[in-house]
Design an enzyme around this catalytic site. Structure first.
Site, short mmCIF file in Angstrom:
data_model
loop_
_atom_site.label_atom_id
_atom_site.label_comp_id
_atom_site.label_asym_id
_atom_site.label_seq_id
_atom_site.Cartn_x
_atom_site.Cartn_y
_atom_site.Cartn_z
N ARG A 35 31.30 47.40 33.09
CA ARG A 35 31.84 46.04 33.16
C ARG A 35 30.67 45.10 33.33
O ARG A 35 30.11 44.99 34.41
CB ARG A 35 32.79 45.97 34.37
CG ARG A 35 33.70 44.75 34.40
CD ARG A 35 34.28 44.57 35.80
NE ARG A 35 33.30 43.98 36.67
CZ ARG A 35 33.25 44.15 38.01
NH1 ARG A 35 34.14 44.90 38.63
NH2 ARG A 35 32.31 43.57 38.73
N TYR A 87 27.68 42.39 45.51
CA TYR A 87 27.77 43.83 45.76
C TYR A 87 27.04 44.72 44.74
O TYR A 87 27.04 45.92 44.89
CB TYR A 87 29.24 44.27 45.86
CG TYR A 87 30.10 43.91 44.66
CD1 TYR A 87 30.12 44.73 43.53
CD2 TYR A 87 30.88 42.76 44.64
CE1 TYR A 87 30.89 44.40 42.42
CE2 TYR A 87 31.66 42.42 43.54
CZ TYR A 87 31.66 43.25 42.43
OH TYR A 87 32.42 42.93 41.34
N HIS A 118 34.58 41.12 37.95
CA HIS A 118 35.90 41.76 37.84
C HIS A 118 36.89 40.78 37.19
O HIS A 118 37.57 41.11 36.22
CB HIS A 118 36.39 42.18 39.22
CG HIS A 118 37.81 42.60 39.24
ND1 HIS A 118 38.25 43.76 38.63
CD2 HIS A 118 38.92 42.01 39.76
CE1 HIS A 118 39.57 43.86 38.77
NE2 HIS A 118 39.99 42.81 39.45
C1 TPP Z 1 48.78 48.75 43.24
C2 TPP Z 1 47.66 47.74 43.26
N1 TPP Z 1 46.73 47.81 44.23
C3 TPP Z 1 45.72 46.92 44.25
C4 TPP Z 1 45.63 45.93 43.31
C5 TPP Z 1 44.49 44.93 43.34
N2 TPP Z 1 43.53 45.24 42.26
C6 TPP Z 1 43.54 44.54 41.10
S1 TPP Z 1 42.38 45.09 40.02
C7 TPP Z 1 41.86 46.28 41.09
C8 TPP Z 1 40.73 47.21 40.69
C9 TPP Z 1 41.04 48.08 39.54
O1 TPP Z 1 39.89 48.77 39.13
P1 TPP Z 1 39.88 49.71 37.88
O2 TPP Z 1 41.09 50.55 37.87
O3 TPP Z 1 38.57 50.40 37.86
O4 TPP Z 1 40.01 48.71 36.64
P2 TPP Z 1 39.01 47.55 36.17
O5 TPP Z 1 39.47 46.29 36.85
O6 TPP Z 1 37.64 47.94 36.56
O7 TPP Z 1 39.18 47.43 34.71
C10 TPP Z 1 42.59 46.23 42.27
C11 TPP Z 1 42.35 47.11 43.42
C12 TPP Z 1 46.64 45.88 42.32
N3 TPP Z 1 46.63 44.95 41.35
N4 TPP Z 1 47.63 46.80 42.30
#
Ligand code: TPP
Ligand code: MG
Length: 386
Positions: A277, A290, A281
């Site tokens: 990425r 971080y 985010h």
């Molecule tokens: C069930 C749930 N827990 C927490 C969140 C908050 N949240 C949004 S994105 C994210 C990180 C996701 O990371 P990843 O799966 O690696 O996907 P990326 O964003 O890196 O594409 C989190 C914890 C959420 N949307 N849904």
């Protein structure tokens, strides 16, 4: 688990600014499936071959360039206050275009919130992706038109939706397949574990496409897993493969092969697209808090678009006119996106209650009526104030 590894797993460790030299299971091993090196050299792989025409190669390049241009425009629109939020796909173009172009029209996709490149491949107009991020609708497209489900923000939940849908496809006797996109962070969710179990035991025609972009907001992948992610599949009884997620050719070949396996009735595959990425985010995040700058610099050298351009130029598969025309097309797309977004009308607040249920619901009806009364009360008080 040994005493040492349990202790290590429990030891609280703040996600420190990681450098590219950090030793992680992911960086030390294993081999990635790669067909195009970061230097733009074509290489062969014993299990995955691909033979694309110059036209098809240029097509993949065009897809990636236009997707990146659209994404940059959306980020700018958020900065200008036209969108509430944007989740950029910068750096993940090859993973999305490669896998997206492996699909057939009758296949079905369950995305996260970052699959703008896959949406592009499915024929969803990019401007339709922006309504939700502008806060004017709950989705913006009809999932049945392009077999591309609405963006899903509840992390990992779409892997279960995909599994259920794939089980239905198998019961219908169709030979189409389903792809569930998710991230490295999502791989820790219980929903994903359940989806793996159900899809395996029911032999569901689903491909789990995990874009390991190294980060889940501020959590690095070493906080998600002690083994390379693709190896998780082994415990569930289906194959897992790690592909160079910045190599569009390898992503296409590996996804194609996993889809064919699903169509043959041989069940799920986990594809781990090892990528990065490049941006934050979302536009609400500040990655300088971080992660170290040299990490991004190391991945810039593996840029998915640059390596295909190098290959096209070196092999004389595209001339200067092609790149110039594409630049013009990119700018036209950016302009169109800007104009369409700015012209998106605000919805009637009462429309909030639409689309929850296909056939209506008495509780929603009651809530709608309450809300209508509440809105009307403002008109009353305005009248009284006169
Ligand atoms: C069930 C749930 N827990 C927490 C969140 C908050 N949240 C949004 S994105 C994210 C990180 C996701 O990371 P990843 O799966 O690696 O996907 P990326 O964003 O890196 O594409 C989190 C914890 C959420 N949307 N849904
Ligand atoms: Mg991630």
């Amino acid at each position: 688990m040994t005493v040492e590894s349990t202790a290590a797993a429990r030891k609280p460790r703040r996600a420190s600014k990681r450098t590219s030299a950090a030793k992680t299971p992911q960086s030390s091993e294993p081999q990635l499936v790669q067909l195009l090196t970061p230097e733009g050299e074509r290489v062969e792989h014993p299990d995955y071959s691909i033979d694309l025409s110059a036209d098809e190669l240029r097509g993949l390049y065009r897809d990636m360039v236009l997707t990146r241009r659209f994404d940059a425009e959306a980020t700018a629109l958020q900065r200008q206050g036209e969108l509430g939020l944007w989740a950029s796909l910068l750096g993940q173009e090859a993973a999305q275009i490669g896998s997206g172009r492996a699909l057939r029209d009758d296949d079905y996709v369950f995305p996260t919130y970052r699959e703008h490149g896959v949406a592009w491949c499915r024929g969803v107009d990019p401007t339709n992706l922006l309504g939700m991020f502008r806060g004017v609708n709950h989705g913006g497209w009809d999932p049945t038109t392009n077999n591309f489900h609405l963006y899903t923000i509840v992390i990992g939940s779409q892997t279960l939706h995909a599994t259920g849908y794939a089980m239905g496809v198998a019961k219908d006797g169709a030979d189409s397949a389903v792809v569930a996109y998710f991230g490295d962070g999502a791989s820790s969710q219980g929903d994903v574990a359940e989806a793996f179990t159900f899809s395996a035991v029911y032999n569901a025609p689903v491909v789990f496409f995990c874009q390991n972009n190294q980060w889940a907001i501020s959590e690095p992948t070493e906080r998600q897993t002690r083994v390379p992610l693709y190896q998780r599949a082994q415990g569930y009884g289906f194959p897992g493969v790690r592909v160079d997620g910045n190599d569009v050719l390898a992503c296409l070949a590996v996804t194609r092969s996993a889809l064919e396996r699903a169509r043959r009735g041989e069940g799920p595959t986990l594809v781990e697209a090892f990528t990065y990425r490049m941006g934050a985010h979302t536009t609400s995040d500040d990655p300088t808090k971080y992660r170290a700058d040299d990490e991004r610099a190391a991945w810039e050298a593996k840029d998915p678009i640059l390596r295909l351009r190098t290959y096209l130029e070196k092999e004389k598969l595209a001339d200067e006119a092609f790149f110039t025309e594409l630049e013009t097309e990119s700018e036209t797309l950016g302009k169109r996106v800007r104009e369409v977004v700015r012209a998106m009308p605000d919805p009637e607040p009462i429309s909030l209650f639409e689309h929850g249920y296909a056939d209506g619901n008495s509780l929603v009806d009651e809530e709608r009526a309450q809300f209508a009364a509440y809105q009307a009360s403002f008109a009353d008080s305005a009248e009284e104030g006169k």
